[in-house]
Design a protein around this motif. Structure first.
Motif, PDB file in Angstrom:
ATOM      1  N   ARG A 174     -91.657 -19.265 -18.404  1.00 55.84           N
ATOM      2  CA  ARG A 174     -89.936 -18.646 -19.192  1.00 55.84           C
ATOM      3  C   ARG A 174     -89.413 -17.355 -18.779  1.00 55.84           C
ATOM      4  N   ILE A 175     -88.451 -17.057 -18.878  1.00 55.10           N
ATOM      5  CA  ILE A 175     -88.070 -15.983 -18.406  1.00 55.10           C
ATOM      6  C   ILE A 175     -87.883 -14.949 -18.900  1.00 55.10           C
TER       7      ILE A 175
ATOM      8  N   MET B 264     -86.803 -21.280 -17.223  1.00 60.02           N
ATOM      9  CA  MET B 264     -87.478 -22.044 -17.163  1.00 60.02           C
ATOM     10  C   MET B 264     -87.801 -21.896 -14.895  1.00 60.02           C
ATOM     11  N   THR B 265     -88.724 -20.867 -14.960  1.00 61.35           N
ATOM     12  CA  THR B 265     -89.182 -21.388 -13.090  1.00 61.35           C
ATOM     13  C   THR B 265     -89.430 -22.710 -13.145  1.00 61.35           C
TER      14      THR B 265
ATOM     15  N   PRO C 116     -83.347 -20.719 -25.051  1.00 58.66           N
ATOM     16  CA  PRO C 116     -83.365 -22.221 -24.460  1.00 58.66           C
ATOM     17  C   PRO C 116     -81.164 -22.332 -24.631  1.00 58.66           C
ATOM     18  N   GLY C 117     -81.179 -23.135 -23.535  1.00 56.92           N
ATOM     19  CA  GLY C 117     -79.898 -23.353 -23.485  1.00 56.92           C
ATOM     20  C   GLY C 117     -79.722 -21.508 -22.654  1.00 56.92           C
TER      21      GLY C 117
ATOM     22  N   THR D 215     -79.037 -19.812 -19.601  1.00 55.87           N
ATOM     23  CA  THR D 215     -79.295 -19.060 -18.631  1.00 55.87           C
ATOM     24  C   THR D 215     -79.802 -17.687 -17.913  1.00 55.87           C
ATOM     25  N   PRO D 216     -80.730 -16.998 -17.321  1.00 53.77           N
ATOM     26  CA  PRO D 216     -81.181 -15.938 -16.587  1.00 53.77           C
ATOM     27  C   PRO D 216     -79.929 -14.868 -17.589  1.00 53.77           C
ATOM     28  N   GLU D 217     -78.727 -15.201 -15.877  1.00 52.83           N
ATOM     29  CA  GLU D 217     -77.757 -14.219 -16.533  1.00 52.83           C
ATOM     30  C   GLU D 217     -76.781 -13.666 -17.818  1.00 52.83           C
ATOM     31  N   GLU D 218     -77.162 -15.263 -18.706  1.00 51.41           N
ATOM     32  CA  GLU D 218     -75.932 -15.138 -19.836  1.00 51.41           C
ATOM     33  C   GLU D 218     -77.959 -14.159 -20.462  1.00 51.41           C
ATOM     34  N   ALA D 219     -78.406 -14.491 -19.968  1.00 45.43           N
ATOM     35  CA  ALA D 219     -79.438 -13.142 -21.306  1.00 45.43           C
ATOM     36  C   ALA D 219     -79.461 -12.116 -20.896  1.00 45.43           C
ATOM     37  N   VAL D 220     -79.406 -11.540 -20.245  1.00 44.70           N
ATOM     38  CA  VAL D 220     -78.787 -10.255 -19.588  1.00 44.70           C
ATOM     39  C   VAL D 220     -77.601  -9.876 -19.739  1.00 44.70           C
TER      40      VAL D 220
END
Ligand code: CDP
Length: 134
Positions: free
Chosen positions: A7-8, A1-2, A44-45, A47-52
């Motif tokens: 939500r990102i 979340m920002t 959930p849980g 990071t945006p970097e992990e999501a990418v």
């Protein structure tokens, strides 16, 4: 979340040999045929970097490493914002495995060849500016 509780949706700008990878969406119907930076919702849980990294693995079948964030964020509505990271390919060759039916490497002089999703355009323009300067 920002900080604002949004939500990102995290997008990845994958570049190679002076070109940016664009992916054509297959869903939902309203966005099918439009082009985007591959990515998706941060879980959930995560990071945006992990999501990418996860999204590029799932959608393109590649291993990628996040480089840095493109400044800015773009409101998608319904409490979501788009943020974009530049990424580099570690291994594999991108294929449209999930959510896309075509991929294209676009150098700056061909960026307008595809119909980008509206909210991707500022980040795409920034990536192209960097590619031109490189
Ligand atoms: O696959 P997931 O449900 O995690 O996310 P998505 O469907 O890829 O992305 C959620 C929404 O974000 C999409 O419906 C698009 O409206 C938007 N999006 C975008 O504008 N630009 C991107 N590069 C990726 C997603």
């Amino acid at each position: 979340m920002t900080e604002n509780g949004a939500r990102i949706v995290a997008g990845g700008a994958l570049t190679r040999d002076g070109a940016l990878l664009a992916a054509r969406r297959t869903r939902p119907a309203g966005l099918a045929g439009r082009w985007e930076l591959p990515g998706g919702k941060v879980e959930p849980g995560e990071t945006p970097e992990e999501a990418v990294v996860r999204e590029l693995r799932e959608e393109l079948g590649v291993e990628a490493r996040v480089r840095d964030r493109i400044p800015g964020e773009w409101a998608l509505g319904r409490g979501y914002v788009l943020q974009v990271w530049t990424v580099r390919l570690v291994s594999g060759r991108p294929r449209p495995l999930e959510d896309h039916d075509e991929l294209r490497w676009l150098p700056p002089d061909r960026v307008d060849e595809v119909d980008w999703l509206e909210l991707d355009r500022p980040a795409v323009a920034e990536v192209m500016r960097r590619l031109r300067a490189a």
